[in-house]
Motif scaffolding. Structure first.
Motif, short mmCIF file in Angstrom:
data_model
loop_
_atom_site.label_atom_id
_atom_site.label_comp_id
_atom_site.label_asym_id
_atom_site.label_seq_id
_atom_site.Cartn_x
_atom_site.Cartn_y
_atom_site.Cartn_z
N ASN A 90 0.83 -1.20 0.00
CA ASN A 90 0.00 0.00 0.00
C ASN A 90 0.86 1.25 0.00
OD1 ASN A 90 -2.58 -1.28 0.21
ND2 ASN A 90 -2.09 -1.72 2.35
N ILE A 91 0.34 2.28 -0.63
CA ILE A 91 0.94 3.61 -0.61
C ILE A 91 -0.02 4.52 0.13
CG2 ILE A 91 1.65 5.59 -1.99
CD1 ILE A 91 2.31 3.62 -4.25
N GLU A 92 0.49 5.21 1.14
CA GLU A 92 -0.32 6.16 1.90
C GLU A 92 0.37 7.51 1.88
OE1 GLU A 92 -1.20 4.84 5.86
OE2 GLU A 92 -1.44 2.77 5.19
N ASP A 102 -5.90 13.09 2.46
CA ASP A 102 -5.10 11.87 2.55
C ASP A 102 -5.39 10.96 1.35
OD1 ASP A 102 -4.25 12.90 4.91
OD2 ASP A 102 -5.19 11.39 6.18
N TYR A 103 -4.38 10.21 0.96
CA TYR A 103 -4.48 9.35 -0.22
C TYR A 103 -3.96 7.97 0.14
CZ TYR A 103 -3.46 7.59 -4.93
OH TYR A 103 -3.40 6.84 -6.06
N LYS A 104 -4.70 6.95 -0.23
CA LYS A 104 -4.28 5.58 0.03
C LYS A 104 -4.63 4.73 -1.19
CE LYS A 104 -4.53 1.95 3.47
NZ LYS A 104 -5.02 1.55 4.77
N ALA A 105 -3.66 3.94 -1.64
CA ALA A 105 -3.88 3.10 -2.81
C ALA A 105 -3.03 1.85 -2.71
CB ALA A 105 -3.54 3.85 -4.09
N ALA A 106 -3.49 0.80 -3.34
CA ALA A 106 -2.72 -0.43 -3.42
C ALA A 106 -1.66 -0.28 -4.51
CB ALA A 106 -3.63 -1.61 -3.74
N ILE A 107 -0.56 -0.96 -4.32
CA ILE A 107 0.53 -0.91 -5.31
C ILE A 107 0.18 -1.84 -6.46
CG2 ILE A 107 2.96 -1.42 -5.73
CD1 ILE A 107 3.48 -0.75 -2.79
N ASP A 119 -3.60 15.94 -9.64
CA ASP A 119 -4.90 16.37 -9.12
C ASP A 119 -5.19 15.79 -7.74
OD1 ASP A 119 -5.25 13.79 -10.00
OD2 ASP A 119 -7.16 14.16 -11.01
N ARG A 120 -4.44 14.79 -7.29
CA ARG A 120 -4.59 14.22 -5.95
C ARG A 120 -3.70 14.91 -4.92
NH1 ARG A 120 -8.41 12.01 -4.18
NH2 ARG A 120 -7.11 11.00 -2.65
N TRP A 126 3.72 16.64 3.07
CA TRP A 126 3.10 15.32 3.02
C TRP A 126 3.98 14.33 3.76
CZ3 TRP A 126 -1.59 14.26 0.80
CH2 TRP A 126 -2.12 15.22 -0.04
N ASP A 127 3.36 13.34 4.36
CA ASP A 127 4.09 12.20 4.93
C ASP A 127 3.81 11.00 4.04
OD1 ASP A 127 4.85 13.82 7.01
OD2 ASP A 127 3.41 13.01 8.44
#
Length: 147
Positions: A90-92, A102-107, A119-120, A126-127
């Motif tokens: 995961n990328i957070e 906040d943004y969270k996505a699977a790799i 745009d995100r 950012w951390d």
């Protein structure tokens, strides 16, 4: 009425008590949403040693993750010597000033890079936290950046 040092002490004492009382009333009325940085703070604290182990695994890699700002967004590059099919995780992206950003996505890799579109992301702090595995070994990349 004559103003002497005794009267001054009483006035100073009343003024101090009024200030303290005013401060207590204002602070008790000010009920902002004070909450922890993350919802599952205590669970994350229990897993802290696992994070240290993952960070050490990442330091032992020949090449660690890299990120760079491009015209189309943030480009995260994984080590070239790893097979992309075996990378999962995961990328957070955590925005300290606004949790709604906040943004969270699977790799999901097709080559060794992941692009997070502009745009995100807003400019500012950012951390980044990338928790990933390769061949059943866990790795963690954490960094505070200014995008």
């Amino acid at each position: 009425m004559k103003f002497n040092w005794g009267t001054g002490i009483v006035i100073a004492f009343i003024a101090f008590m009024s200030f303290i009382l005013y401060f207590v009333v204002i602070m008790s009325k000010n009920r902002n949403d004070h909450h922890l940085v993350t919802e599952d703070y205590y669970q994350q604290e229990l897993e802290f040693q696992h994070d240290i182990d993952k960070l050490n695994n990442a330091k032992n890699l020949e090449e660690n993750l890299r990120w760079q700002k491009t015209d189309s967004g943030m480009l995260i590059s994984f080590p070239e010597n790893l097979e992309t099919q075996k990378i999962a995780g995961n990328i957070e992206l955590y925005r300290p000033s606004n949790k709604h950003l906040d943004y969270k996505a699977a790799i999901e890799l097709t080559d060794h890079t992941v692009l997070i579109p502009n745009d995100r992301l807003l400019e500012g702090r950012w951390d980044i936290r990338i928790d990933w595995t390769y061949n059943n070994t866990s790795y963690l990349y954490k960094q505070q950046i200014v995008y």
